[in-house]
Design a protein around this motif. Sequence first.
Motif, PDB file in Angstrom:
ATOM      1  N   ASN A   1     -44.773-149.321  69.863  1.00 35.06           N
ATOM      2  CA  ASN A   1     -43.720-149.432  69.023  1.00 35.06           C
ATOM      3  C   ASN A   1     -42.681-148.329  68.874  1.00 35.06           C
ATOM      4  O   ASN A   1     -42.479-147.459  69.568  1.00 35.06           O
ATOM      5  N   TYR A   2     -41.393-148.892  68.213  1.00 35.07           N
ATOM      6  CA  TYR A   2     -40.416-148.144  68.092  1.00 35.07           C
ATOM      7  C   TYR A   2     -39.925-148.059  66.690  1.00 35.07           C
ATOM      8  O   TYR A   2     -39.761-149.101  66.160  1.00 35.07           O
ATOM      9  N   LYS A   3     -40.196-146.744  66.104  1.00 37.37           N
ATOM     10  CA  LYS A   3     -40.094-146.515  64.516  1.00 37.37           C
ATOM     11  C   LYS A   3     -40.702-147.659  63.904  1.00 37.37           C
ATOM     12  O   LYS A   3     -40.080-148.300  62.965  1.00 37.37           O
ATOM     13  N   ASN A   4     -41.848-147.803  64.087  1.00 36.44           N
ATOM     14  CA  ASN A   4     -42.994-148.794  63.526  1.00 36.44           C
ATOM     15  C   ASN A   4     -42.554-149.991  63.634  1.00 36.44           C
ATOM     16  O   ASN A   4     -43.283-151.010  63.110  1.00 36.44           O
ATOM     17  N   ILE A   5     -41.674-150.710  64.494  1.00 34.97           N
ATOM     18  CA  ILE A   5     -41.482-151.990  64.776  1.00 34.97           C
ATOM     19  C   ILE A   5     -42.120-152.131  66.420  1.00 34.97           C
ATOM     20  O   ILE A   5     -41.811-151.402  67.146  1.00 34.97           O
ATOM     21  N   LYS A   6     -43.010-153.228  66.362  1.00 37.35           N
ATOM     22  CA  LYS A   6     -43.767-153.381  67.767  1.00 37.35           C
ATOM     23  C   LYS A   6     -42.603-153.800  68.874  1.00 37.35           C
ATOM     24  O   LYS A   6     -41.830-154.686  68.429  1.00 37.35           O
ATOM     25  N   ILE A   7     -42.753-153.140  70.047  1.00 35.41           N
ATOM     26  CA  ILE A   7     -41.890-153.802  70.997  1.00 35.41           C
ATOM     27  C   ILE A   7     -42.482-155.140  71.157  1.00 35.41           C
ATOM     28  O   ILE A   7     -43.453-155.710  70.998  1.00 35.41           O
TER      29      ILE A   7
ATOM     30  N   LEU B   1     -47.834-159.028  67.353  1.00 37.39           N
ATOM     31  CA  LEU B   1     -46.441-158.204  67.720  1.00 37.39           C
ATOM     32  C   LEU B   1     -45.630-158.391  66.397  1.00 37.39           C
ATOM     33  O   LEU B   1     -44.725-157.485  66.509  1.00 37.39           O
ATOM     34  N   GLY B   2     -46.031-159.191  65.395  1.00 36.92           N
ATOM     35  CA  GLY B   2     -45.059-159.126  64.199  1.00 36.92           C
ATOM     36  C   GLY B   2     -43.661-159.954  64.639  1.00 36.92           C
ATOM     37  O   GLY B   2     -42.577-159.707  64.260  1.00 36.92           O
ATOM     38  N   VAL B   3     -43.776-160.644  65.601  1.00 39.96           N
ATOM     39  CA  VAL B   3     -42.677-161.456  66.000  1.00 39.96           C
ATOM     40  C   VAL B   3     -42.882-163.163  65.971  1.00 39.96           C
ATOM     41  O   VAL B   3     -43.893-163.473  65.705  1.00 39.96           O
ATOM     42  N   ARG B   4     -41.550-163.898  65.778  1.00 41.56           N
ATOM     43  CA  ARG B   4     -41.573-164.992  65.382  1.00 41.56           C
ATOM     44  C   ARG B   4     -42.183-166.172  66.299  1.00 41.56           C
ATOM     45  O   ARG B   4     -43.060-166.756  66.113  1.00 41.56           O
ATOM     46  N   HIS B   5     -41.976-165.843  67.697  1.00 40.99           N
ATOM     47  CA  HIS B   5     -42.249-166.679  68.773  1.00 40.99           C
ATOM     48  C   HIS B   5     -42.903-165.785  70.035  1.00 40.99           C
ATOM     49  O   HIS B   5     -42.246-164.814  70.381  1.00 40.99           O
ATOM     50  N   ALA B   6     -43.994-166.233  70.717  1.00 40.65           N
ATOM     51  CA  ALA B   6     -44.529-165.744  71.571  1.00 40.65           C
ATOM     52  C   ALA B   6     -44.685-167.042  72.756  1.00 40.65           C
ATOM     53  O   ALA B   6     -45.275-167.935  72.008  1.00 40.65           O
ATOM     54  N   VAL B   7     -44.426-167.024  73.840  1.00 38.52           N
ATOM     55  CA  VAL B   7     -44.449-168.056  74.640  1.00 38.52           C
ATOM     56  C   VAL B   7     -44.998-167.604  76.098  1.00 38.52           C
ATOM     57  O   VAL B   7     -44.372-166.626  76.785  1.00 38.52           O
TER      58      VAL B   7
ATOM     59  N   SER C   1     -41.752-143.295  68.762  1.00 39.97           N
ATOM     60  CA  SER C   1     -42.295-144.199  69.307  1.00 39.97           C
ATOM     61  C   SER C   1     -43.946-144.021  69.196  1.00 39.97           C
ATOM     62  O   SER C   1     -44.498-142.989  69.147  1.00 39.97           O
ATOM     63  N   ALA C   2     -44.696-145.164  69.339  1.00 33.37           N
ATOM     64  CA  ALA C   2     -46.079-144.995  69.685  1.00 33.37           C
ATOM     65  C   ALA C   2     -46.512-145.840  70.987  1.00 33.37           C
ATOM     66  O   ALA C   2     -45.763-146.795  71.358  1.00 33.37           O
TER      67      ALA C   2
END
Length: 400
Positions: free
Chosen positions: A181-187, A67-73, A294-295
């Motif tokens: 995603n929204y404008k190429n940033i993943k939800i 997801l390209g995010v710092r943390h997933a829990v 979005s995608a």
Amino acid sequence: MTSKRQISDLSIFGGTPIINKQVHYGQLYFPNWHDTQKLFQGIFERRYFANHGPLVRELDKIIAEYLGVRHAVCVTNETIALMVAAKALDLRGEIIVPAFTYPSTVQAMNWSGLVPIFCDVDPYTHTLTAELISPLINEKTSAVLGVHTWGNPCDPENIQKLCQTNKIAIIYDASDAFGCNYKNIKIGNFGNVECFSFHSSKLINGIEGGCLTTNDDELAARIRTVRNFHVSESFSKVPLRINGKMSEAQAALVLLGLKNVENNLDHNRSIFETYQNHCEHIQGIKLIKPIVESANNYQNAVVEVVHDQTPLSRDQLLSIFEAEHVEVKRYFFPGVHNIVPYKPISPSHAYKLPVTDNLCNSCMQLPIGSQISIELALKISKTLDFIFKNSHKIVKKIEN
Ligand SMILES: *Cc1c(COP(=O)(O)O)cnc(C)c1O
């Protein structure tokens, strides 16, 4: 397969159903048994079933990367994820929520000690918007809980601005939006925290499971603390904790789902496109399409019955398809505002949610997922076309 030529060919009037056996498509995807067995064998060999085992730790990392995010829990399910989010943010007072959603989204807020305040949704995206939320904000409001309904991003930029100005938090229910995603940033990167579900009716199936994602390091530490009732490590300060730990068995299934997510998504897209190509021209229904910025992940194929274009009601369509052995579901019915404990005590107490009320009576979900073939989606589309071409005759016969 019998294609319908006259209305007596419909099963509801005695014709042959378009498929022999009812398919419960609520299970969108199952990994193959061989891969599952291999991962389960590892769990049994290690004799390590819960409490942040190696598979859960690997999964937290892989989801964050994907997801390209710092943390997933990862946690037990999304309902718990939403409760963990509310406690990690130490929310109190009121939270603005949609009523056009799944009951547990709102129930989780009551379990967290918050008072949900229902907000109407946009008629095109079916999500909350900053414009709809704004008049509901008062000194008791601590947060907004937006839902990315059908994978449509819930007005991320405007809600962000509104909540920043008012110093309130944003939680997203991203149950429908894994991989969107929204404008190429993943939800997964929006609001303070986003919550996902790995229930079998979602794109990724952990036979129950959920996950929180955030780019805020401090909040991530608090989320990890709330997830675990255990007290032996040095933890961030939080008001209350819970057992939200994901098991190794759940993690194994989610890992396999992730390995196959692109194929799975492609399959769903081709089913969705089949519906789109063959139903677009039908007078009386509207297929809900992803917004342009979005995608989508095509976890949902939702159709709105346009009541001023057809005499058929959504519920009559459900009965017709049930007779054809095709599971078409009402989503969301009833709206959360009309279930206990939110149900108005009298008509004079009814909520003013006109768009929500209309959607609750007009939306239905067509089958999608790994158990649905393109051939079946085509049969369903042709049947829909036939039904709407003959809608007046059908309604007359049903009502006689
Ligand atoms: C499925 C779903 C949930 C609940 O997820 P669980 O993992 O089953 O708790 C919450 N919100 C929405 C919109 C859903 O579709």
